[in-house]
Design an enzyme around this catalytic site. Structure first.
Site, mmCIF file in Angstrom:
data_model
loop_
_atom_site.group_PDB
_atom_site.id
_atom_site.type_symbol
_atom_site.label_atom_id
_atom_site.label_comp_id
_atom_site.label_asym_id
_atom_site.label_seq_id
_atom_site.Cartn_x
_atom_site.Cartn_y
_atom_site.Cartn_z
ATOM 1 N N ASP A 90 0.846 -1.189 0.000
ATOM 2 C CA ASP A 90 0.000 0.000 0.000
ATOM 3 C C ASP A 90 0.878 1.234 0.000
ATOM 4 O O ASP A 90 1.940 1.263 0.635
ATOM 5 C CB ASP A 90 -0.986 -0.004 1.172
ATOM 6 C CG ASP A 90 -0.323 -0.088 2.530
ATOM 7 O OD1 ASP A 90 -0.079 0.966 3.146
ATOM 8 O OD2 ASP A 90 -0.047 -1.216 2.978
ATOM 9 N N GLU A 181 -7.342 4.533 13.024
ATOM 10 C CA GLU A 181 -6.183 4.243 13.880
ATOM 11 C C GLU A 181 -6.159 5.063 15.159
ATOM 12 O O GLU A 181 -5.533 4.674 16.140
ATOM 13 C CB GLU A 181 -4.889 4.502 13.104
ATOM 14 C CG GLU A 181 -4.776 3.732 11.800
ATOM 15 C CD GLU A 181 -3.533 4.119 11.015
ATOM 16 O OE1 GLU A 181 -2.470 4.381 11.642
ATOM 17 O OE2 GLU A 181 -3.612 4.176 9.766
#
Length: 285
Positions: A90, A181
């Site tokens: 990614d 996150e």
């Protein structure tokens, strides 16, 4: 000699005072040092008995190869252990000047099958490289996906609309990804969950497919697993080695220090929890 008429006087030596005996050393078993050692031992026992709790908050789990061992484990050893599965990376604008003609495999000869690209951040920002990188990655034949970096203190519907405005997904792409996150600063965890569900529902309604949720393992276990169990999960844990990836995880991001020709600097490496054929089941149809 003494003069006549006087008696001889005998001078006595002054009696020496008895010396004080050295104070006996305090017995070790009655000393404060002993009690300190006992206390330290007790603390050590408690810490050891609760190691699974502490280890989870340090980002690793104790029923696996953990921490320094996993951190130092060569990337190729992890990939070899999952050689039948699909591998991917990614990227975002932080990977600057990617030469997509060279992006083919992870160092060591492991073919890259899929690429996730950061598309948007919060309620108004788009990743500067997303559109260019997404187009290039598709041209090179990679299976592609786009993710949104969620900011807990910004409006969830505005964040969903930001992603929808910037991302077009078609058959054969990965479903949209919600990257969560951080913990909120101005709201409760329950309100955070409400916002995440609103984002997921709005995005699912637009693309017609259930999104993937990305997070760290401890965040997932503490806040997401029970309330979002219907969603596929992409989990990051860099400090544990999983010989068998958890069944609930569709993807495991196991390192942020991968090396890929054509990309300067470290790259996140991901393992899909299945082979190429099985991965197609997750894609948009």
């Amino acid at each position: 000699m003494a003069p006549k008429g006087t008696s001889k006087t005998t001078r006595r030596k002054p009696q020496s005072r008895p010396q004080k005996k050295q104070a006996q050393k305090t017995s070790f078993f009655s000393s404060s040092l002993f009690f300190k050692l006992v206390m330290l031992f007790g603390v050590a026992v408690v810490l050891y008995s609760q190691k699974s709790v502490f280890s989870r908050y340090l980002g690793f789990t104790t029923d696996k190869i953990i921490f320094s061992e996993a951190r130092s484990m060569p990337i190729d050893k992890v990939l070899d252990a999952h050689i039948s599965k699909s591998f991917g990376i990614d990227v975002s604008e932080y990977q600057d000047k990617v030469d997509w003609d060279k992006v083919k495999e992870i160092e060591g000869g492991y073919p890259i099958e899929f690429v996730f690209l950061r598309a948007t951040v919060g309620n108004e920002r788009a990743d500067r490289k997303f559109k260019k990188y997404f187009k290039k990655a598709k041209e090179k034949g990679f299976i592609c996906g786009a993710y949104h970096y969620y900011r807990p203190n910004e409006n969830s519907i505005e964040q969903a609309d930001n992603f929808i405005k910037n991302v077009t997904l078609v058959e054969g792409d990965f479903p949209p990804v919600l990257d969560i996150e951080k913990l909120p600063k101005t709201q409760s965890i329950e309100r955070l969950k409400v916002g995440l569900k609103r984002w997921l529902e709005r995005v699912e309604a637009h693309y017609g497919v259930k999104p993937i949720v990305y997070s760290g393992e401890s965040y997932y276990e503490d806040f997401l697993r029970d309330d979002f169990e219907d969603y596929p999960f992409w989990i990051a844990n860099y400090t544990a080695f999983y010989k068998d990836i958890e069944d609930e995880w569709s993807i495991w991001q196991f390192t942020e220090t991968g090396k890929v020709a054509g990309i300067k600097g470290p790259v996140d490496i991901n393992i899909y929890n299945g082979n190429s054929v099985e991965m197609k089941e997750l894609l948009i149809r």
